[in-house]
Design a protein around this motif. Structure first.
Motif, PDB file in Angstrom:
ATOM      1  N   PRO A 135       0.801  -1.221   0.000  1.00  0.00           N
ATOM      2  CA  PRO A 135       0.000   0.000   0.000  1.00  0.00           C
ATOM      3  C   PRO A 135       0.837   1.275   0.000  1.00  0.00           C
ATOM      4  CG  PRO A 135      -0.991  -1.580   1.456  1.00  0.00           C
ATOM      5  CD  PRO A 135       0.339  -2.161   0.997  1.00  0.00           C
TER       6      PRO A 135
ATOM      7  N   ASP B  97      -3.916   3.655  -2.029  1.00  0.00           N
ATOM      8  CA  ASP B  97      -3.749   2.763  -0.871  1.00  0.00           C
ATOM      9  C   ASP B  97      -5.007   2.680  -0.013  1.00  0.00           C
ATOM     10  OD1 ASP B  97      -3.379   5.341   0.141  1.00  0.00           O
ATOM     11  OD2 ASP B  97      -1.748   4.766   1.477  1.00  0.00           O
ATOM     12  N   LYS B  98      -5.773   3.744   0.078  1.00  0.00           N
ATOM     13  CA  LYS B  98      -6.997   3.722   0.895  1.00  0.00           C
ATOM     14  C   LYS B  98      -8.133   2.977   0.205  1.00  0.00           C
ATOM     15  CE  LYS B  98      -5.825   7.944   3.294  1.00  0.00           C
ATOM     16  NZ  LYS B  98      -6.124   9.347   3.531  1.00  0.00           N
ATOM     17  N   LEU B  99      -8.018   2.777  -1.089  1.00  0.00           N
ATOM     18  CA  LEU B  99      -9.085   2.115  -1.853  1.00  0.00           C
ATOM     19  C   LEU B  99      -8.864   0.616  -2.031  1.00  0.00           C
ATOM     20  CD1 LEU B  99      -9.533   4.805  -4.654  1.00  0.00           C
ATOM     21  CD2 LEU B  99     -11.024   4.402  -2.682  1.00  0.00           C
TER      22      LEU B  99
ATOM     23  N   ASP C  97      -8.460  -1.826  -0.040  1.00  0.00           N
ATOM     24  CA  ASP C  97      -9.290  -2.677   0.823  1.00  0.00           C
ATOM     25  C   ASP C  97     -10.735  -2.776   0.333  1.00  0.00           C
ATOM     26  OD1 ASP C  97      -7.289  -3.440   2.543  1.00  0.00           O
ATOM     27  OD2 ASP C  97      -7.667  -1.825   3.974  1.00  0.00           O
ATOM     28  N   GLN C  98     -11.141  -1.857  -0.537  1.00  0.00           N
ATOM     29  CA  GLN C  98     -12.514  -1.871  -1.063  1.00  0.00           C
ATOM     30  C   GLN C  98     -12.653  -2.681  -2.353  1.00  0.00           C
ATOM     31  OE1 GLN C  98     -14.103   2.144  -1.335  1.00  0.00           O
ATOM     32  NE2 GLN C  98     -12.841   2.762   0.395  1.00  0.00           N
TER      33      GLN C  98
END
Length: 124
Positions: free
Chosen positions: A36, A43-45, A47-48
């Protein structure tokens, strides 16, 4: 013979994947810890992501490009792109390794169309 394979698979860390192998769990843990940081825009996306399309270069024996989709079938990440190295492209998994994720083959046109659409949205 074409140089690329185009594959689609459910994200190994997704809750809908059952009976994950130890190999899959180890890969996901390593990638989630290390990669990430290599993807500042996404990087914040990651996990989605619910499923992935991957362009695999057989000559180089490596993932070349990747597109991640959420549960609503919207592409939310595409890498490598800009400063983002990639989630799958920044590792050393072989096509056989990807097979452990239950991949299905897709057409090159499907991948290319999704890549182009993502780039157009990103430019806006």
């Amino acid at each position: 013979m074409d140089e690329f394979n185009y594959i689609k698979f459910k994200d190994p860390k997704s809750e809908s994947v059952v009976d994950s192998s130890r190999f899959e769990n180890a890969v996901v843990k390593i990638l989630s810890t290390i990669l990430p940081k290599a993807n500042p825009d996404f990087d914040k996306l990651i996990d989605q992501v619910d499923y992935w399309l991957v362009e695999y270069n057989r000559t180089e024996n490596a993932a070349w490009r990747e597109i991640g989709f959420d549960k609503n079938d919207h592409s939310i990440v595409a890498m490598p792109l800009g400063q983002n190295y990639g989630y799958w492209t920044d590792n050393h998994l072989t096509l056989d390794d990807f097979e452990a994720f239950g991949v299905t083959a897709i057409a090159q046109d499907e991948f290319e169309n999704e890549w182009t659409e993502f780039e157009k949205r990103k430019e806006k």
